[in-house]
Design a protein around this motif. Structure first.
Motif, PDB file in Angstrom:
ATOM      1  N   PHE A   1      32.654  32.006  41.226  1.00  0.00           N
ATOM      2  CA  PHE A   1      32.897  32.746  40.980  1.00  0.00           C
ATOM      3  C   PHE A   1      34.555  32.620  40.494  1.00  0.00           C
ATOM      4  N   ASP A   2      35.398  33.402  39.159  1.00  0.00           N
ATOM      5  CA  ASP A   2      36.506  33.440  38.577  1.00  0.00           C
ATOM      6  C   ASP A   2      37.275  34.460  39.037  1.00  0.00           C
ATOM      7  N   TYR A   3      36.669  35.616  39.603  1.00  0.00           N
ATOM      8  CA  TYR A   3      37.339  36.145  40.122  1.00  0.00           C
ATOM      9  C   TYR A   3      36.617  37.150  41.170  1.00  0.00           C
ATOM     10  N   LEU A   4      37.109  38.117  42.080  1.00  0.00           N
ATOM     11  CA  LEU A   4      36.498  38.125  43.382  1.00  0.00           C
ATOM     12  C   LEU A   4      36.815  39.714  43.738  1.00  0.00           C
ATOM     13  N   VAL A   5      36.736  40.821  44.104  1.00  0.00           N
ATOM     14  CA  VAL A   5      37.096  41.675  44.697  1.00  0.00           C
ATOM     15  C   VAL A   5      36.080  42.247  45.729  1.00  0.00           C
ATOM     16  N   ALA A   6      37.021  42.953  46.973  1.00  0.00           N
ATOM     17  CA  ALA A   6      35.760  43.579  47.796  1.00  0.00           C
ATOM     18  C   ALA A   6      36.406  44.566  48.263  1.00  0.00           C
ATOM     19  N   ASN A   7      35.652  45.370  49.219  1.00  0.00           N
ATOM     20  CA  ASN A   7      36.714  46.147  50.401  1.00  0.00           C
ATOM     21  C   ASN A   7      34.987  46.217  51.282  1.00  0.00           C
ATOM     22  N   PRO A   8      34.835  45.277  52.063  1.00  0.00           N
ATOM     23  CA  PRO A   8      33.657  45.587  52.911  1.00  0.00           C
ATOM     24  C   PRO A   8      33.654  46.134  53.784  1.00  0.00           C
TER      25      PRO A   8
END
Length: 816
Positions: free
Chosen positions: A257-264
């Motif tokens: 993907f182009d962008y990724l955000v996460a709060n695992p």
């Protein structure tokens, strides 16, 4: 009339109150959010025949209203919501709440009333004008509910929500170009309720193509609803465990993907459960520890990025410094140049954990040429909000500014060369305090000053920002005493007056006021041109960035402090005002409206707080002025009437005081008015008059009758004063209400933009300067107190007092 954000919030939370006590917050959120969803899509379908969500007639909110009060309401609500779900392939998403469950809602009449009340709360809301543009009321209300559900649910059940402030910072750290096409992808492998994904999509003017995965089925359903509520009807949110069963892949290769955000989830000990295939995620790295999943998630994200992809990930601070396999992985990530920045956040921001977290910014573009990692220690920038901490607007903007501009700020941020990170003394450890010292300078006591007197010049030098702003003030306050030390030339009690009355301070304050006035004049045109097409968030971004720009080059006043004053007012009030003008225009937005009425659980009438009230009780006419409260009209058009009213208020208070003092003096036991009072010692005009009449008929005590005559006269004077005040107040209210109908658009804009918004913001910024001066005065007084007396002087005073005590003891015949 458009709903204010605060009104919408209170209405939504009152729906949760209907369910409080009968179930856990993690359960009643399903009921509230389901009805919110049904109401929203029903209103949007009525307003837009081309809405993507199909709303069957017997699956609409209007249909739910027809069920109120019916004995089988729970069963029929379930059927209606199921029909809405089936029409839109949302089975298992919006029909998880059982409105006919006696274990959660009670049985019989109890369930019937509870569900009817829930529907009634949503019934008066109107979402037809709600916009899916990132700043719509509904989206904000949804976040409000999610935040409160997370708080109410406790640590174990609060993981489905990432604070909106953190989400917005993460979205801005990605630096998505304004011309980015909607086909650009963004992915969150642990998306929870989807708030992070929505914030990133909102940060791109054209939107983004959204992908996400969530393991928990109920939270996955929340994410699906959240996407639709925010206008992201086209999205792909998969359900399942991202580590053991990633849904976005091509065969044995992960999709990128182009962008990724996460709060695992932090430090998962069971991350390997069901794990069979690593899909190349750990190639070239060590395997993460069996009992800690932080790096398993991080490496999944690295693998899921395109060769030019960017990501921002929330992880616990431990990933920055833990050893063994994690140190090996961290070393390899640093060597490959994948980590662009590390940002330390305040503790206790997140629901589900109180431990400090950090943001790790990943950027694969030009990774091999990276020569350093930008580090920010933002751990001290927050405000308390109940049991949690929250980022303020100033904290958010400072983080983003520092990162985007790679700005090195003392004790806050710096670019750390890779050579320093790989130095043997650091050994690829990324713990932020190794590289950014955010500790405040120690307030050192000067022994020489204590012995010989004087204030150390070093302490005065530490106040240099003030001397830069007021170049001559230091010389006005201090004179040299000896080498390295100065002496205060004024009494310490006069320091504040000396500072505030100085010509330099007056000039600085005037210049600050003129700077604010110039900025407001420049941006006034933006505000007067608000239309139905305006986006409130874009408007405040334009206005606030201009304010930051003009204060960046000015001494002393922190531009982020001024920004905070504007944004706190925006969040508290001005956003509602702008949204009202966007929805209804200047002319209709300013019209008074009748206050809302409703009945509580006990069927008692309740009334919305009103600005003007004519009459009493149920028949009273109650008027609310959302955009322009009456005080602003009174100030401009009825200053004389207000002055008369103030004078009458003073007369009323004087009359009441004279009466109460006379009664207090004479109604005591055996007092002249004691016999006229009731059994509780209370005296009224009626009681006094009756007792006086009785005494006159029997020839009572002259002094007692004289006292009663006086108190009756005082009662009459008070009543007359109150009547005069009430009459004048009613007349002023009538004039004010009538004036609303005479206002032109120019009048409205002048009153709202100049008097209300501009006046409030000017006052807040004045307060920022006042606080800075108070801090200077407080510090100078501390220094003056600290070194006011030398040790020798104190010893002499002790000897003097000891001798005085000894003399007293001898005089008393006691040997010293």
């Amino acid at each position: 009339m458009a709903l204010k954000k605060s009104d919408l919030y209170s209405s939504l939370w009152s729906s949760a109150d209907e369910l409080r006590g009968s179930m856990d917050a993690s359960q009643y959120k399903d009921y509230v959010l389901t009805l919110l969803f049904v109401k929203y899509v029903s209103d949007k379908a009525k307003a837009d025949p081309y809405a993507l969500i199909e709303v069957p007639e017997d699956g609409s909110f209007d249909y739910l209203i027809t069920l109120k009060g019916k004995s089988d309401i729970g069963e029929k609500v379930n059927v209606a919501i199921r029909k809405l779900a089936e029409a839109n392939d949302l089975q298992g998403v919006i029909n998880n709440a059982d409105f006919d469950d006696p274990t959660k809602l009670g049985s019989g009449k109890d369930l019937q009333d509870k569900v009817s009340n829930l529907i009634g709360i949503f019934q008066d809301m109107d979402f037809t004008g709600s916009k899916a543009e990132g700043d719509d009321l509904l989206g904000d209300a949804y976040e409000y509910l999610m935040r409160h559900f997370a708080t109410q649910s406790g640590k174990s059940k609060g993981q489905f929500y990432t604070p909106a402030e953190v989400s917005r910072v993460m979205a801005q750290l990605l630096q998505i170009p304004a011309n980015t096409p909607k086909s650009t992808t963004v992915y969150d492998p642990t998306c929870g309720s989807g708030s992070l994904l929505i914030k990133v999509a909102d940060a791109a003017p054209n939107g983004l193509t959204i992908y996400g995965q969530e393991n928990d089925n109920a939270t996955w359903a929340l994410a699906r609803m959240n996407m639709i509520l925010h206008g992201n009807e086209t999205h792909e949110i998969a359900q399942g465990n991202t580590l053991s069963a990633p849904k976005f892949r091509h065969g044995d290769r992960l999709e990128t993907f182009d962008y990724l955000v996460a709060n695992p989830p932090f430090s998962v000990k069971t991350w390997k459960n069901g794990f069979e295939e690593d899909y190349g995620r750990f190639d070239g790295y060590a395997w993460p520890p069996d009992k800690n999943g932080d790096y398993a998630f991080l490496l999944h994200m690295v693998k899921s990025l395109k060769s030019t992809g960017k990501a921002v990930v929330v992880l616990p601070h431990g990933v920055l410094f833990r050893g063994h396999a994690e140190a090996t992985i961290r070393t390899e990530l640093i060597k490959r140049g994948v980590i662009k920045a590390v940002i330390g956040l305040p503790a206790n921001l997140f629901y589900g954990t109180g431990i400090p977290a950090c943001l790790i910014v990943l950027d694969k573009k030009d990774a091999q040429s990276r020569t350093g990692i930008f580090m920010i220690d933002a751990s001290k920038g927050f405000k308390k909000d109940g049991p949690k901490n929250r980022l303020r607007p100033r904290d958010m903007h400072k983080i983003v500014d520092a990162f985007v501009n790679q700005k090195e700020i003392d004790r806050y941020s710096r670019m750390v060369p890779l050579s320093e990170i790989r130095d043997p003394k650091n050994g690829y450890n990324l713990n932020i305090p190794r590289y950014v010292d955010n500790s405040e300078p120690e307030d050192i006591q000067d022994l020489h000053a204590h012995l010989q007197g004087g204030i150390p010049n070093g302490d005065l030098d530490a106040l240099q920002p003030y001397w830069d702003a007021f170049p001559g003030l230091r010389a006005e306050l201090f004179k040299p005493l000896r080498d390295g030390y100065s002496e205060l030339t004024v009494d310490k009690a006069d320091i504040q007056a000396k500072v505030t009355e100085s010509a330099e301070y007056q000039a600085f304050a005037q210049d600050t006021a003129e700077t604010v006035a110039s900025w407001w004049t420049e941006k006034r045109k933006v505000l007067t041109e608000i239309t139905s097409a305006s986006r409130p968030n874009d408007l405040i971004n334009d206005v606030s960035e201009a304010l930051l720009d003009i204060f960046r080059s000015r001494p002393l006043i922190d531009e982020y402090g001024v920004y905070e004053q504007l944004m706190s007012y925006w969040n508290a009030s001005m956003h509602d005002d702008v949204a009202l003008v966007v929805g209804e225009g200047w002319r209709d937005g300013v019209k008074p409206r009748r206050a809302r009425t409703w009945r509580d659980k006990n069927n008692k009438p309740k009334y919305e707080d009103a600005h003007l009230v004519f009459g009493t009780g149920a028949k009273a006419a109650r008027w609310v002025m959302d955009l322009l409260p009456p005080a602003y009209l009174i100030e401009r058009y009825f200053a004389e009437e207000r002055a008369v009213l103030d004078a009458l208020a003073e007369k009323k208070d004087v009359a009441s005081l004279a009466l109460s003092m006379y009664i207090e003096e004479h109604a005591i036991e055996d007092g002249l008015l004691y016999d006229a009072a009731d059994d509780d010692g209370k005296l009224t005009s009626k009681l006094a008059t009756a007792h006086l009449k009785k005494l006159k008929s029997v020839g009572g005590d002259p002094e007692e009758m004289a006292a009663l005559t006086e108190v009756v006269s005082l009662f009459k004077a008070e009543a007359a004063a109150k009547a005069a005040f009430k009459s004048a107040a009613t007349k002023l209210d009538e004039l004010t209400l009538a004036q609303y109908g005479k206002l032109t658009i120019d009048d409205v804009q002048s009153l709202v933009i100049d008097d209300k918004w501009g006046g409030t913001i000017r006052s807040r910024i004045d307060g920022e300067l006042t606080a800075l001066v108070q801090a200077l005065v407080a510090r100078l007084r501390v220094l003056a107190d600290r070194y006011e007396s030398t040790v020798g002087q104190l010893d002499g005073e002790v000897e003097r007092l000891s001798a005085k005590v000894s003399a007293h003891l001898i005089a008393m015949g006691v040997e010293s």
